[in-house]
Design an enzyme around this catalytic site. Structure first.
Site, PDB file in Angstrom:
ATOM      1  N   HIS A 361      37.002  48.685  31.037  1.00  0.00           N
ATOM      2  CA  HIS A 361      36.893  47.353  31.605  1.00  0.00           C
ATOM      3  C   HIS A 361      37.883  46.363  31.017  1.00  0.00           C
ATOM      4  CE1 HIS A 361      34.456  45.582  34.637  1.00  0.00           C
ATOM      5  NE2 HIS A 361      34.853  44.443  34.085  1.00  0.00           N
ATOM      6  N   ARG A 468      35.055  41.885  41.593  1.00  0.00           N
ATOM      7  CA  ARG A 468      34.130  42.628  40.722  1.00  0.00           C
ATOM      8  C   ARG A 468      33.089  41.658  40.176  1.00  0.00           C
ATOM      9  NH1 ARG A 468      39.121  45.545  39.215  1.00  0.00           N
ATOM     10  NH2 ARG A 468      38.702  47.786  39.234  1.00  0.00           N
ATOM     11  N   GLU A 602      34.061  56.704  46.023  1.00  0.00           N
ATOM     12  CA  GLU A 602      34.456  57.005  44.636  1.00  0.00           C
ATOM     13  C   GLU A 602      33.687  58.183  44.065  1.00  0.00           C
ATOM     14  OE1 GLU A 602      34.017  53.476  42.230  1.00  0.00           O
ATOM     15  OE2 GLU A 602      32.066  52.976  43.074  1.00  0.00           O
ATOM     16  N   ASP A 626      37.497  55.834  39.889  1.00  0.00           N
ATOM     17  CA  ASP A 626      36.345  56.713  39.701  1.00  0.00           C
ATOM     18  C   ASP A 626      36.520  58.019  40.449  1.00  0.00           C
ATOM     19  OD1 ASP A 626      34.516  55.569  37.869  1.00  0.00           O
ATOM     20  OD2 ASP A 626      34.205  53.940  39.286  1.00  0.00           O
ATOM     21  N   CYS A 673      41.307  50.226  46.476  1.00  0.00           N
ATOM     22  CA  CYS A 673      41.284  49.119  45.517  1.00  0.00           C
ATOM     23  C   CYS A 673      41.356  49.612  44.074  1.00  0.00           C
ATOM     24  CB  CYS A 673      40.052  48.246  45.718  1.00  0.00           C
ATOM     25  SG  CYS A 673      38.513  49.127  45.444  1.00  0.00           S
TER      26      CYS A 673
HETATM   27  C1  PEP Z   1      37.503  52.254  41.129  1.00  0.00           C
HETATM   28  O1  PEP Z   1      36.642  52.998  40.668  1.00  0.00           O
HETATM   29  O2  PEP Z   1      38.619  52.655  41.486  1.00  0.00           O
HETATM   30  C2  PEP Z   1      37.273  50.799  41.235  1.00  0.00           C
HETATM   31  C3  PEP Z   1      38.090  50.030  41.909  1.00  0.00           C
HETATM   32  O3  PEP Z   1      36.201  50.268  40.627  1.00  0.00           O
HETATM   33  P1  PEP Z   1      36.031  50.089  39.045  1.00  0.00           P
HETATM   34  O4  PEP Z   1      37.357  50.334  38.401  1.00  0.00           O
HETATM   35  O5  PEP Z   1      35.531  48.714  38.834  1.00  0.00           O
HETATM   36  O6  PEP Z   1      35.018  51.147  38.714  1.00  0.00           O
HETATM   37 MG    MG Z   2      34.588  52.347  40.463  1.00  0.00          MG
END
Ligand code: PEP
Ligand code: MG
Length: 753
Positions: A361, A468, A602, A626, A673
């Site tokens: 994160h 997010r 994902e 993910d 994304c």
């Molecule tokens: C992802 O998993 O690619 C995504 C955009 O969400 P996060 O990185 O917040 O898990």
């Molecule tokens: Mg994700």
């Protein structure tokens, strides 16, 4: 002796970290063997040298400074032969070598034993004595047993990366981690720890021992005052028995007890917070182990006192410096989003942490803020970094400590070049993201931070592809209420209106914990995450959906995205809650339009259920971060497997390509994304595959736009076709680099060695 051994092992295993364990161990061994010196040398395979890591008896300053190759000196000889060496008169041995930094000429007797784990020599344990003494067989057996025990702990620490390696004598040292946010920086390292947390105080060598002792005493004095006045305030309200506890506290803080031990530890070469943490931990461990309820309860008191003293010590220390130097490179064991916020943005040049990986994160936040970052730097010697001049390379995942002049000036010119490039790219940022053959490739941004500069972005993007929502949840101290959330969401929706804003429902779990809602699991990424959590807590999801809907009133640019979906039933449940929220609001006189709803692709299972999902939702948004982690079975947060994590793995690319084709056949718009969309070469691949929009961190926009504007859709489609024929990630990366080079887009790629 067995009892002593057992106790030492217990203490070593219970230590805060390996550095602390080693420090405890050498002290205990010295005491048990009634000898003058005990030292530990680690074999550093990268340097091919033995490095003095810990000592009691030799000069503390020699730690990390004295290194020797295997075969050189007595320690080197022990390592080479892989057998103990026991000498009464060390100086007369042909291999004796004197290191001035250690002051070891005073010691005659020497006993060294190798530390070996599964046939691998990891280091050497040494005891020395000033007068001539022949260590006897029992001594030798003791040290050999100790070394064998230590071997397992050490091997584990090396494997898990919890052992910090000292820097090299005076000169430049290089550390490697996971490149987490691009860019380069030259600045000063500031080592920070979360406030008043005894477990995360870094070990630092004091520059001024007297000053450390002085401020320790001051901090203890303040805590004594606090406790005295708390006792006085409560005198009429609590029983005399409870009141007596305050006296116990006072005694514990008294000169004779805790503080003396801490002072001693400071004199041994530890700064005040580190010394305090060591002593408190030792007492707590001891008290927790004794067979007496009353004493066991005192463990909590000692810990509490320790925290209070630490809080005062940290008032004016490097844990939270009053004034951060210009070009601060923030360094810590683990850096949280909240810590990041403590440094004024104009002073923050870079970020480095021992834990974490490129999709953790803090990395995502750092990228959004455009701060060069390297995480997962598992062998970083935190204790010796504070104040050091450093060069940080966020492209290659490197940190150079005390860089040579030549290296620094090389980096300075690369930084200048990057700056010049971004100025050039800036000129075309208001141009449409259209390919030379006229294909419009909508570019969107990922948001979640207040720092996202809405105004300047709005004219350049197609909307917000991913907001997010967990980011604002992470910086509060409890779940934000409906009104608070409504305000936050309104800001986003209004700020970007009339452009669409895709708001993702709370995606916590995995590596995204809320401080007030901890989730402790053995496999967090395969556990209670995203929609799994919010469907189990409909009260949380309902508040969030209501807040989103309320915020969208009159704007109608809200789109809702569901994370971590595995089963269609999860979508059905979430849709039911959404309908309920809409009708509840209607009953309350708030009429809102039903937003478009999307599912994050994902979890690999969803790739095989696109049709069923398409019947339920309006769009797909691919979370390539993910999806990559789950397709490759590589924890996106684990630096040990970071090399294996690659969104350009042929399996991932092939899944993405099929997904784009199938979504099109199903008539459901699909966008991406994840981080792949913000990588210029990755973006071209995704465009060629047929994705309808790409959403990325704002700092990635200029390079991706530049790439899109220079490569035709046809060429991007050809790139996909050629790339899908390759069978390993390395071949893919090489191929992409080559093509980017041919298209004169090499400058958009991260610099290579
Ligand atoms: C992802 O998993 O690619 C995504 C955009 O969400 P996060 O990185 O917040 O898990
Ligand atoms: Mg994700």
């Amino acid at each position: 002796m067995l009892e002593v051994l057992r106790r030492i092992i217990l203490e070593v295993n219970g230590a805060r970290n390996l550095d602390a364990a080693l420090s405890t161990m050498v002290r205990r061994i010295r005491k048990a063997m009634r000898t003058d010196v005990c030292s530990f040398y680690l074999f550093d395979a990268d340097l091919d040298r033995l490095v003095l890591m810990e000592t009691i008896g030799l000069r503390t300053q020699a730690v990390g400074q004295v290194t020797l190759p295997v075969g050189e000196g007595l320690v080197g000889l022990v390592a080479k032969r892989e057998e103990p060496l026991n000498l009464e008169d060390a100086q007369s041995h042909a291999h004796f070598r004197y290191f001035e930094a250690t002051g070891e000429e005073r010691y005659s007797s020497f006993l060294g034993v190798p530390i070996i784990h599964q046939r691998r020599m990891l280091g050497v344990l040494v005891v020395q004595q000033s007068e001539k003494r022949r260590y006897d067989e029992a001594d030798e057996a003791f040290l050999v047993t100790m070394a064998a025990q230590l071997a397992g702990v050490l091997a584990h620490a090396l494997a898990t990366g919890s052992l910090s390696r000292p820097t090299l004598p005076g000169g430049q040292a290089t550390f490697t981690g996971v490149a987490a946010s691009p860019g380069m920086a030259i600045g000063e390292a500031v080592v920070i720890a979360p406030p008043a947390d005894l477990n995360s105080v870094p070990d630092l060598i004091p520059t001024d021992v007297d000053y450390e002792i002085e401020r320790l005493k001051e901090a203890i004095g303040k805590v004594r005052d606090e406790i005295r006045s708390a006792g006085e305030r409560l005198a009429n309200r609590i029983s005399s028995q409870e009141l007596a506890l305050f006296d116990v506290y006072q005694q514990m803080l008294g000169e004779a007890a805790l503080s003396q031990e801490v002072v001693k530890r400071i004199r041994e070469g530890q700064w005040a917070p580190g010394a305090l943490a060591d002593v408190v931990r030792r007492h707590v461990q001891y008290l927790e182990r004794v067979d007496d309820d009353y004493l066991r309860e005192r463990a909590a008191d000692v810990r509490d006192l320790g925290r209070r003293v630490l809080a005062h010590l940290q008032e004016g220390t490097s844990a939270t410096p009053d004034v951060y130097p210009e070009n601060t490179v923030l360094v810590g064991d683990e850096i949280s989003v909240a810590m990041l916020g403590e440094v004024p943005r104009d002073r923050l040049a870079g970020l480095v942490s021992v834990r974490g990986s490129s999709t953790s994160h803090v990395a995502i936040v750092a990228r959004a803020m455009g701060i060069p970052t390297v995480l997962g730097m598992v062998d970083l010697p935190l204790p010796r970094l504070n104040g050091a001049r450093v060069v940080l390379d966020g492209h290659r995942g490197r940190l150079f400590v005390r860089p040579s002049e030549e290296l620094e000036s090389r980096y300075q010119s690369m930084i200048d070049e990057e700056q010049a490039l971004s100025e050039v790219l800036e000129h075309e940022q208001d141009q449409p993201s259209r390919t030379p053959d006229g294909h419009d490739m909508p570019l969107m941004v990922n948001t979640g931070l207040a720092v996202d500069a809405v105004a300047s972005l709005k004219a350049r993007i197609g909307g917000v592809g991913l907001y997010r929502t967990e980011v604002p949840f992470m910086i509060t101290e409890r779940f934000p209420g409906e009104q608070e959330q409504t305000r936050l969401y309104r800001e986003q929706l209004e700020g970007f209106a009339p452009l669409p804003v895709v708001m993702r429902t709370l995606d916590i779990g995995g590596d995204k914990d809320l401080p007030y809602f901890p989730i402790d699991e053995a496999n967090p990424f395969l556990g209670w995450r995203g929609i799994r959590v919010t469907l189990d807590h409909p009260e949380v999801l309902m508040v969030q959906l209501r807040a989103m809907l309320r915020a969208s009133q009159g704007l109608d640019n809200l789109q809702v995205l569901l994370p971590m979906v595995t089963n269609v039933s999860e979508v059905d449940d979430a849709l039911r809650l959404l309908e309920r929220a809409i009708s509840e609001l209607g009953e309350e006189g708030v009429s809102v339009a039903r937003p478009r709803v999307g599912v994050m692709i994902e979890v690999p299972a969803t790739l095989y259920q696109l049709e069923a999902l398409a019947r339920r939702v309006d769009f797909f948004s691919v979370g390539s971060n993910d999806l990559t982690q789950y397709l490759l079975a590589v924890d996106r947060n684990n630096p040990r497997v970071a090399e294996l994590y690659d969104a350009c793995h042929p399996a991932v690319l092939s899944a993405l390509s099929r997904l784009a084709v199938e979504s099109r056949e199903l008539g459901v718009p699909a966008s991406v994304c994840g981080e792949l969309a913000g990588d210029p070469a990755g973006a071209l691949l995704l465009m060629g595959m047929g994705f309808e929009a790409l959403s990325m961190n704002a700092p990635s926009l200029p390079k991706v736009r530049a790439a899109v504007r220079r490569v035709s859709l046809e060429a991007a489609q050809q790139l996909v076709e050629d790339t899908l024929l390759l069978d390993c990630p390395l071949a893919v990366r090489r191929h992409l680099d080559d093509r980017m080079g041919e298209w004169q887009l090499g400058h958009l790629l991260p610099p290579k060695d």
